[in-house]
Design a protein around this motif. Structure first.
Motif, PDB file in Angstrom:
ATOM      1  N   LEU A 103       0.826  -1.215   0.000  1.00 46.36           N
ATOM      2  CA  LEU A 103       0.000   0.000   0.000  1.00 46.36           C
ATOM      3  C   LEU A 103       0.857   1.260   0.000  1.00 46.36           C
ATOM      4  N   ALA A 104       1.932   1.260   0.779  1.00 45.05           N
ATOM      5  CA  ALA A 104       2.828   2.417   0.798  1.00 45.05           C
ATOM      6  C   ALA A 104       3.443   2.637  -0.583  1.00 45.05           C
ATOM      7  N   ASN A 105       3.817   1.543  -1.249  1.00 40.42           N
ATOM      8  CA  ASN A 105       4.346   1.651  -2.611  1.00 40.42           C
ATOM      9  C   ASN A 105       3.303   2.238  -3.552  1.00 40.42           C
ATOM     10  N   ALA A 106       2.078   1.727  -3.446  1.00 44.82           N
ATOM     11  CA  ALA A 106       1.021   2.207  -4.333  1.00 44.82           C
ATOM     12  C   ALA A 106       0.762   3.700  -4.116  1.00 44.82           C
ATOM     13  N   LEU A 107       0.750   4.142  -2.876  1.00 45.45           N
ATOM     14  CA  LEU A 107       0.576   5.575  -2.598  1.00 45.45           C
ATOM     15  C   LEU A 107       1.727   6.391  -3.166  1.00 45.45           C
ATOM     16  N   LYS A 108       2.930   5.852  -3.028  1.00 51.83           N
ATOM     17  CA  LYS A 108       4.110   6.571  -3.522  1.00 51.83           C
ATOM     18  C   LYS A 108       4.049   6.760  -5.035  1.00 51.83           C
ATOM     19  N   PHE A 109       3.711   5.692  -5.741  1.00 46.71           N
ATOM     20  CA  PHE A 109       3.773   5.744  -7.201  1.00 46.71           C
ATOM     21  C   PHE A 109       2.519   6.321  -7.846  1.00 46.71           C
ATOM     22  N   THR A 110       1.539   6.723  -7.029  1.00 46.73           N
ATOM     23  CA  THR A 110       0.373   7.425  -7.569  1.00 46.73           C
ATOM     24  C   THR A 110       0.337   8.884  -7.130  1.00 46.73           C
ATOM     25  N   ARG A 127      -2.114 -19.157 -11.154  1.00 41.46           N
ATOM     26  CA  ARG A 127      -1.269 -19.586 -10.036  1.00 41.46           C
ATOM     27  C   ARG A 127      -2.090 -19.819  -8.770  1.00 41.46           C
ATOM     28  N   GLY A 128      -3.392 -19.741  -8.903  1.00 42.64           N
ATOM     29  CA  GLY A 128      -4.259 -19.934  -7.751  1.00 42.64           C
ATOM     30  C   GLY A 128      -4.934 -18.635  -7.352  1.00 42.64           C
ATOM     31  N   ARG A 129      -5.679 -18.685  -6.276  1.00 42.52           N
ATOM     32  CA  ARG A 129      -6.365 -17.496  -5.757  1.00 42.52           C
ATOM     33  C   ARG A 129      -5.333 -16.534  -5.179  1.00 42.52           C
ATOM     34  N   ALA A 130      -5.338 -15.305  -5.667  1.00 41.38           N
ATOM     35  CA  ALA A 130      -4.297 -14.351  -5.289  1.00 41.38           C
ATOM     36  C   ALA A 130      -4.902 -13.046  -4.789  1.00 41.38           C
ATOM     37  N   VAL A 131      -4.358 -12.536  -3.710  1.00 37.00           N
ATOM     38  CA  VAL A 131      -4.666 -11.183  -3.243  1.00 37.00           C
ATOM     39  C   VAL A 131      -3.840 -10.219  -4.087  1.00 37.00           C
ATOM     40  N   PHE A 132      -4.407  -9.074  -4.418  1.00 34.29           N
ATOM     41  CA  PHE A 132      -3.646  -8.095  -5.202  1.00 34.29           C
ATOM     42  C   PHE A 132      -3.786  -6.702  -4.608  1.00 34.29           C
ATOM     43  N   VAL A 133      -2.782  -5.874  -4.884  1.00 35.32           N
ATOM     44  CA  VAL A 133      -2.839  -4.435  -4.622  1.00 35.32           C
ATOM     45  C   VAL A 133      -2.568  -3.763  -5.963  1.00 35.32           C
ATOM     46  N   ARG A 134      -3.563  -3.034  -6.450  1.00 33.68           N
ATOM     47  CA  ARG A 134      -3.489  -2.439  -7.794  1.00 33.68           C
ATOM     48  C   ARG A 134      -3.548  -0.919  -7.682  1.00 33.68           C
ATOM     49  N   ASP A 135      -2.775  -0.247  -8.497  1.00 30.37           N
ATOM     50  CA  ASP A 135      -2.807   1.220  -8.507  1.00 30.37           C
ATOM     51  C   ASP A 135      -2.821   1.731  -9.952  1.00 30.37           C
ATOM     52  N   ASN A 136      -3.106   3.016 -10.099  1.00 29.05           N
ATOM     53  CA  ASN A 136      -3.118   3.645 -11.422  1.00 29.05           C
ATOM     54  C   ASN A 136      -1.958   4.624 -11.550  1.00 29.05           C
ATOM     55  N   GLY A 137      -0.811   4.246 -10.987  1.00 29.13           N
ATOM     56  CA  GLY A 137       0.349   5.132 -10.964  1.00 29.13           C
ATOM     57  C   GLY A 137       1.246   5.007 -12.179  1.00 29.13           C
ATOM     58  N   VAL A 138       2.548   5.192 -11.954  1.00 27.27           N
ATOM     59  CA  VAL A 138       3.503   5.299 -13.060  1.00 27.27           C
ATOM     60  C   VAL A 138       3.726   3.975 -13.780  1.00 27.27           C
ATOM     61  N   GLY A 139       3.462   2.839 -13.108  1.00 27.30           N
ATOM     62  CA  GLY A 139       3.657   1.552 -13.744  1.00 27.30           C
ATOM     63  C   GLY A 139       5.124   1.237 -13.997  1.00 27.30           C
ATOM     64  N   PHE A 140       5.371   0.255 -14.858  1.00 27.87           N
ATOM     65  CA  PHE A 140       6.750  -0.135 -15.169  1.00 27.87           C
ATOM     66  C   PHE A 140       6.759  -0.963 -16.446  1.00 27.87           C
ATOM     67  N   GLU A 141       7.931  -1.117 -17.029  1.00 30.43           N
ATOM     68  CA  GLU A 141       8.085  -1.948 -18.217  1.00 30.43           C
ATOM     69  C   GLU A 141       7.900  -3.421 -17.838  1.00 30.43           C
ATOM     70  N   PRO A 142       7.012  -4.142 -18.526  1.00 29.44           N
ATOM     71  CA  PRO A 142       6.769  -5.546 -18.175  1.00 29.44           C
ATOM     72  C   PRO A 142       8.032  -6.407 -18.177  1.00 29.44           C
ATOM     73  N   ASP A 143       8.988  -6.086 -19.030  1.00 30.74           N
ATOM     74  CA  ASP A 143      10.225  -6.876 -19.097  1.00 30.74           C
ATOM     75  C   ASP A 143      11.011  -6.839 -17.793  1.00 30.74           C
ATOM     76  N   TYR A 144      10.743  -5.832 -16.950  1.00 32.92           N
ATOM     77  CA  TYR A 144      11.490  -5.677 -15.699  1.00 32.92           C
ATOM     78  C   TYR A 144      10.717  -6.195 -14.487  1.00 32.92           C
ATOM     79  N   ALA A 145       9.620  -6.892 -14.720  1.00 34.88           N
ATOM     80  CA  ALA A 145       8.756  -7.309 -13.605  1.00 34.88           C
ATOM     81  C   ALA A 145       9.515  -8.132 -12.563  1.00 34.88           C
ATOM     82  N   ASP A 146      10.368  -9.052 -13.011  1.00 37.04           N
ATOM     83  CA  ASP A 146      11.081  -9.911 -12.056  1.00 37.04           C
ATOM     84  C   ASP A 146      12.107  -9.136 -11.241  1.00 37.04           C
ATOM     85  N   LYS A 147      12.623  -8.046 -11.797  1.00 36.18           N
ATOM     86  CA  LYS A 147      13.643  -7.265 -11.090  1.00 36.18           C
ATOM     87  C   LYS A 147      13.078  -6.499  -9.904  1.00 36.18           C
ATOM     88  N   LEU A 148      11.769  -6.290  -9.906  1.00 40.31           N
ATOM     89  CA  LEU A 148      11.159  -5.491  -8.841  1.00 40.31           C
ATOM     90  C   LEU A 148      11.444  -6.054  -7.459  1.00 40.31           C
TER      91      LEU A 148
END
Length: 205
Positions: A103-110, A127-148
């Motif tokens: 949540l802190a990340n989502a607030l930061k990037f929005t 991958r099964g039932r998953a909890v998510f935290v979604r925001d409408n902020g700056v986002g990122f390049e999908p190719d870098y998803a694993d680096k996060l």
């Protein structure tokens, strides 16, 4: 000591001296936060998990309250929606740490969005039932998803942070035998997913 100099002796310095002193103070604060995060990451590998049933929605609302106490201005500007979340099991304090970090990340990037929006919910994924935290902020390049989730991996240097928060999230989720992953697009926000077990492992009962 830098803060004492700023408070009591700043008038004895010229503009450049005050600027340098401010940089010393800010970077010392940043280093302190980094050390705290690294210690947290290290301790997560040794601490025993205190397994118990979790009320996901109540835990998410507690995490929202905690984050909003720390960032009231950002929370006032944002819409934060907590949807109905499923029950799960895990170490309550650790999973709350996961939610507050996300949540802190989502607030930061929005924070630069005209209408910041954050949603905590659940999805059925491959991958099964998953909890998510979604925001409408700056986002990122999908190719870098694993680096996060790597230590010191930061895709947005113009935002504050130590580069350890998502590594802590990953360590906690993996200790619960869960999975964590991210999806996003530049300028279109980001979604962090994580899975948790639905029953206490037999060797922990």
């Amino acid at each position: 000591y830098a803060q004492l100099l700023q408070t009591n002796h700043a008038d004895q310095l010229d503009d450049e001296g005050r600027r340098l002193l401010r940089l010393v103070y800010e970077n010392t604060q940043r280093m302190g936060a980094l050390i705290d995060d690294l210690l947290t990451l290290s301790r997560l590998g040794r601490r025993e998990l205190d397994w118990e049933p979790l009320d996901g929605e109540a835990l998410a609302r507690e995490a929202v309250e905690e984050v909003c106490q720390a960032h009231p201005d950002r929370c006032d500007a944002a819409t934060i929606e907590v949807q109905s979340l499923p029950a799960a099991v895990g170490d309550r304090s650790m999973i709350r740490h996961v939610l507050t970090n996300l949540l802190a990340n989502a607030l930061k990037f929005t924070q630069n969005e005209e209408a910041p929006r954050i949603v905590v919910g659940v999805e059925h994924t491959d991958r099964g039932r998953a909890v998510f935290v979604r925001d409408n902020g700056v986002g990122f390049e999908p190719d870098y998803a694993d680096k996060l989730f790597g230590v010191f991996e930061r895709l947005h240097d113009d935002f504050e942070g130590t580069g350890v928060g998502l590594a802590i999230v990953e360590r906690i989720v993996h200790r619960h035998d869960g999975q964590v992953w991210a999806e996003g697009e530049p300028g279109a926000g980001a979604t962090i997913y994580f899975t948790l077990p639905t029953s206490i492992p037999s060797d922990n009962e």
